[in-house]
Design an enzyme around this catalytic site. Structure first.
Site, mmCIF file in Angstrom:
data_model
loop_
_atom_site.group_PDB
_atom_site.id
_atom_site.type_symbol
_atom_site.label_atom_id
_atom_site.label_comp_id
_atom_site.label_asym_id
_atom_site.label_seq_id
_atom_site.Cartn_x
_atom_site.Cartn_y
_atom_site.Cartn_z
ATOM 1 N N PRO A 43 0.832 -1.208 0.000
ATOM 2 C CA PRO A 43 0.000 0.000 0.000
ATOM 3 C C PRO A 43 0.864 1.254 0.000
ATOM 4 C CG PRO A 43 -0.782 -1.586 1.631
ATOM 5 C CD PRO A 43 0.504 -2.123 1.106
ATOM 6 N N ASP A 249 43.136 -44.014 -0.744
ATOM 7 C CA ASP A 249 42.653 -45.277 -0.194
ATOM 8 C C ASP A 249 41.770 -45.009 1.005
ATOM 9 O OD1 ASP A 249 44.553 -44.903 1.930
ATOM 10 O OD2 ASP A 249 46.066 -45.580 0.497
ATOM 11 N N LYS A 271 42.691 -49.965 0.289
ATOM 12 C CA LYS A 271 43.323 -51.140 0.854
ATOM 13 C C LYS A 271 42.708 -51.415 2.201
ATOM 14 C CE LYS A 271 47.950 -50.249 -0.659
ATOM 15 N NZ LYS A 271 49.156 -49.726 -0.049
ATOM 16 N N GLY A 302 47.122 -42.007 3.908
ATOM 17 C CA GLY A 302 46.846 -41.746 5.312
ATOM 18 C C GLY A 302 48.152 -41.580 6.078
ATOM 19 N N GLY A 303 48.148 -40.697 7.073
ATOM 20 C CA GLY A 303 49.322 -40.538 7.930
ATOM 21 C C GLY A 303 50.505 -39.965 7.176
ATOM 22 N N ASP A 304 51.647 -40.573 7.365
ATOM 23 C CA ASP A 304 52.870 -40.160 6.668
ATOM 24 C C ASP A 304 53.180 -41.193 5.584
ATOM 25 O OD1 ASP A 304 55.579 -38.414 7.081
ATOM 26 O OD2 ASP A 304 56.002 -40.470 6.412
ATOM 27 N N MET A 384 48.463 -51.459 12.374
ATOM 28 C CA MET A 384 47.847 -52.621 11.731
ATOM 29 C C MET A 384 47.843 -53.847 12.655
ATOM 30 S SD MET A 384 49.352 -52.265 7.846
ATOM 31 C CE MET A 384 50.943 -51.575 8.223
HETATM 32 N N1 SAH Z 1 51.127 -44.245 6.762
HETATM 33 C C1 SAH Z 1 50.198 -44.394 7.833
HETATM 34 C C2 SAH Z 1 50.077 -45.827 8.283
HETATM 35 C C3 SAH Z 1 49.506 -46.755 7.262
HETATM 36 S S1 SAH Z 1 49.338 -48.376 7.848
HETATM 37 C C4 SAH Z 1 50.583 -43.482 8.990
HETATM 38 O O1 SAH Z 1 51.637 -42.872 8.963
HETATM 39 O O2 SAH Z 1 49.789 -43.367 9.919
HETATM 40 C C5 SAH Z 1 47.661 -48.391 8.360
HETATM 41 C C6 SAH Z 1 47.542 -48.402 9.850
HETATM 42 O O3 SAH Z 1 47.752 -47.107 10.366
HETATM 43 C C7 SAH Z 1 46.159 -48.778 10.358
HETATM 44 O O4 SAH Z 1 45.976 -50.152 10.364
HETATM 45 C C8 SAH Z 1 46.217 -48.207 11.752
HETATM 46 O O5 SAH Z 1 46.939 -49.036 12.615
HETATM 47 C C9 SAH Z 1 47.006 -46.945 11.551
HETATM 48 N N2 SAH Z 1 46.131 -45.778 11.394
HETATM 49 C C10 SAH Z 1 46.014 -44.965 10.339
HETATM 50 N N3 SAH Z 1 45.137 -43.964 10.594
HETATM 51 C C11 SAH Z 1 44.706 -44.157 11.846
HETATM 52 C C12 SAH Z 1 43.793 -43.470 12.696
HETATM 53 N N4 SAH Z 1 43.157 -42.363 12.310
HETATM 54 N N5 SAH Z 1 43.595 -43.957 13.938
HETATM 55 C C13 SAH Z 1 44.240 -45.066 14.377
HETATM 56 N N6 SAH Z 1 45.086 -45.746 13.604
HETATM 57 C C14 SAH Z 1 45.337 -45.311 12.366
#
Ligand code: SAH
Length: 458
Positions: A43, A249, A271, A302-304, A384
């Site tokens: 309005p 992986d 894996k 994963g990880g290093d 592992m």
């Molecule tokens: N390169 C990786 C390891 C690879 S071998 C590193 O440096 O961590 C895979 C194993 O790593 C798994 O079986 C487990 O034992 C370990 N792992 C990887 N990520 C993990 C997480 N978030 N928590 C616990 N264990 C983990």
């Protein structure tokens, strides 16, 4: 994702804004900036809307809302001060498949309007999906300080040169490389500083020198850390944004994968113990082949990558094929689990050294140097090791480590659903079975595990 993000081209499109007050005016400002052909039904109009009406920027329908006004509208905003009317407008639009937003009433919105950082033609839109508008505003403020004001000028210049670049560099990968260098280099700085003429000249020089052929590929072997994206390195993130294809992986979390360049091809080479999606030899060969095709290949681990990651084998193959590669360290899961479970791996009073071992069997045997692992002042971290935990614990005890030695198992360390269980060498196998602990999990053996009680912080 609760809402699909998109940018709508509204130039010359009919939009209806119901309401003539302050809130309506705020919406009108945005719609006008986007070039909408807008009718305001109310309005009366407030002073600001009246100015736009008098300047011919919008049409005013001096009336109350009626459904017949929806005919031919592309988009509708209900911003009257009557919640009932706004709800009615929503229902009418829904029946007609017209995009509708009722201000301050999320349940009456087919679309929502994000907070924006405007560096047109670059626009960053932020939404919390209606859950935390204040959070969206905080992010907006942060981005405002981060994004230079000249960003828009740079984007406009890139737009101007696009066709020229496309004509000069037919290969898509070569074009992308050109832009990546161009938009991150001195010419870009020049443009953002406001000197468009020299920026344009510099870009033309760069383009003349650009290699029309797709350049050689490379492989980046990158540690993604234990799963929490906050634990990535800057270098990892940079390469994740730059790669054409990523091989990953199942240790790489979905949150981390989401940070890889969106249009990069994703190849799962997962894996799980005894269930290799791709045998290691095939992964090695695939890396070589993709790089030879000229792609920038990200091998995300994963990880290093150099700790129980078979990263060494992968680059050996690359090295012998003469492929350019780079290795980026990641936080290994032992560090992740240690910090996130409050269990220092060494400590002046409890452990003078730490050993990382794998519990993975090779030829049906765990090949470990047991006598080295049984000193009471040694921390042992087992990667592992879930499946073999009973035999690992039994071996450590058999070789002289006390059955009462404290042990922790950390499942999915650093993930939001991390679990940490405590026991001893004697009780661990039972705990794993009872709580159905699954990989990825790490076993930490040693007196340092006692510290968890005092140092756990999450
Ligand atoms: N390169 C990786 C390891 C690879 S071998 C590193 O440096 O961590 C895979 C194993 O790593 C798994 O079986 C487990 O034992 C370990 N792992 C990887 N990520 C993990 C997480 N978030 N928590 C616990 N264990 C983990």
């Amino acid at each position: 994702m609760d809402y699909f993000p998109l940018f709508l081209k509204l130039q010359g499109q009919r939009c209806l804004l119901a309401g003539g007050g302050e809130i309506a005016a705020r919406k009108a400002r945005l719609l006008l900036q986007a070039g909408a052909s807008m009718t305001v039904v109310a309005p009366e109009l407030n002073a600001e809307l009246a100015v736009w009406r008098d300047a011919g920027q919008l049409q005013h329908l001096a009336a109350h809302y009626a459904a017949s006004q929806l005919d031919g509208q592309r988009l509708v905003i209900a911003a009257t001060d009557d919640a009932g009317v706004n709800a009615q407008i929503f229902a009418d639009c829904e029946a007609r498949n017209i995009l509708v937003n009722a201000v301050d009433s999320p349940e009456h919105c087919r679309f929502i309007v994000p907070a924006i950082v405007d560096r047109s033609p670059v626009v960053v839109a932020i939404s919390s999906g209606g859950n935390a508008p204040v959070l969206a505003r905080i992010l907006k403020a942060r981005l405002e300080t981060l994004l230079p004001s000249g960003l828009g000028a740079l984007a406009s210049l890139a737009g101007k040169l696009r066709a020229t670049v496309k004509a000069r560099l037919a290969d898509e990968a070569a074009r992308r490389r050109f832009w990546e260098t161009a938009l991150d280099g001195p010419a870009a700085e020049q443009a953002m500083a406001g000197d468009i003429t020299s920026a344009e000249a510099m870009l033309h020089t760069q383009l003349a020198q650009a290699d029309a052929a797709a350049s050689t590929g490379a492989v980046y072997l990158v540690g993604a850390g234990p799963g929490n994206p906050d634990l990535l390195t800057f270098r990892a993130l940079h390469l994740m944004q730059k790669s054409d294809v990523v091989l990953y992986d199942n240790l790489v979390s979905p949150q981390i994968l989401a940070l890889v360049r969106r249009d990069a091809e994703r190849i799962y080479v997962g894996k799980k113990a005894n269930n290799h999606a791709l045998p290691q030899e095939d992964i090695n060969r695939l890396l070589v082949r993709l790089a030879q095709e000229g792609k920038r290949v990200l091998r995300l681990k994963g990880g290093d990558p150099f700790i129980f990651g078979r990263g060494g084998e992968e680059i050996e193959e690359l090295a012998s094929a003469g492929i350019i590669f780079e290795v980026v360290p990641g936080i290994t899961s032992a560090s992740g689990a240690s910090c996130y479970a409050g269990i220092p791996l060494t400590h002046r009073d409890y452990a003078q050294s730490v050993t990382f071992v794998t519990g993975h069997r090779r030829a049906d045997q765990i090949e470990l140097d047991w006598p080295r692992l049984v000193s009471p002042s040694e921390t042992v971290v087992i990667y592992m090791g879930v499946a073999q935990a009973p035999s690992i614990c039994a071996q450590l005890i058999a070789h002289g480590r006390a059955a009462t030695t404290p042990v922790a198992i950390v499942e999915r360390a650093t993930w939001p659903d991390q679990r940490t269980l405590l026991g001893t060498l004697e009780t661990l196998p039972g705990l794993i079975a009872q709580h159905t602990i699954k990989p990825p999990a790490l076993i930490i053996v040693g007196e340092v595990v006692q510290l968890h009680e005092r140092l756990a912080w999450r």
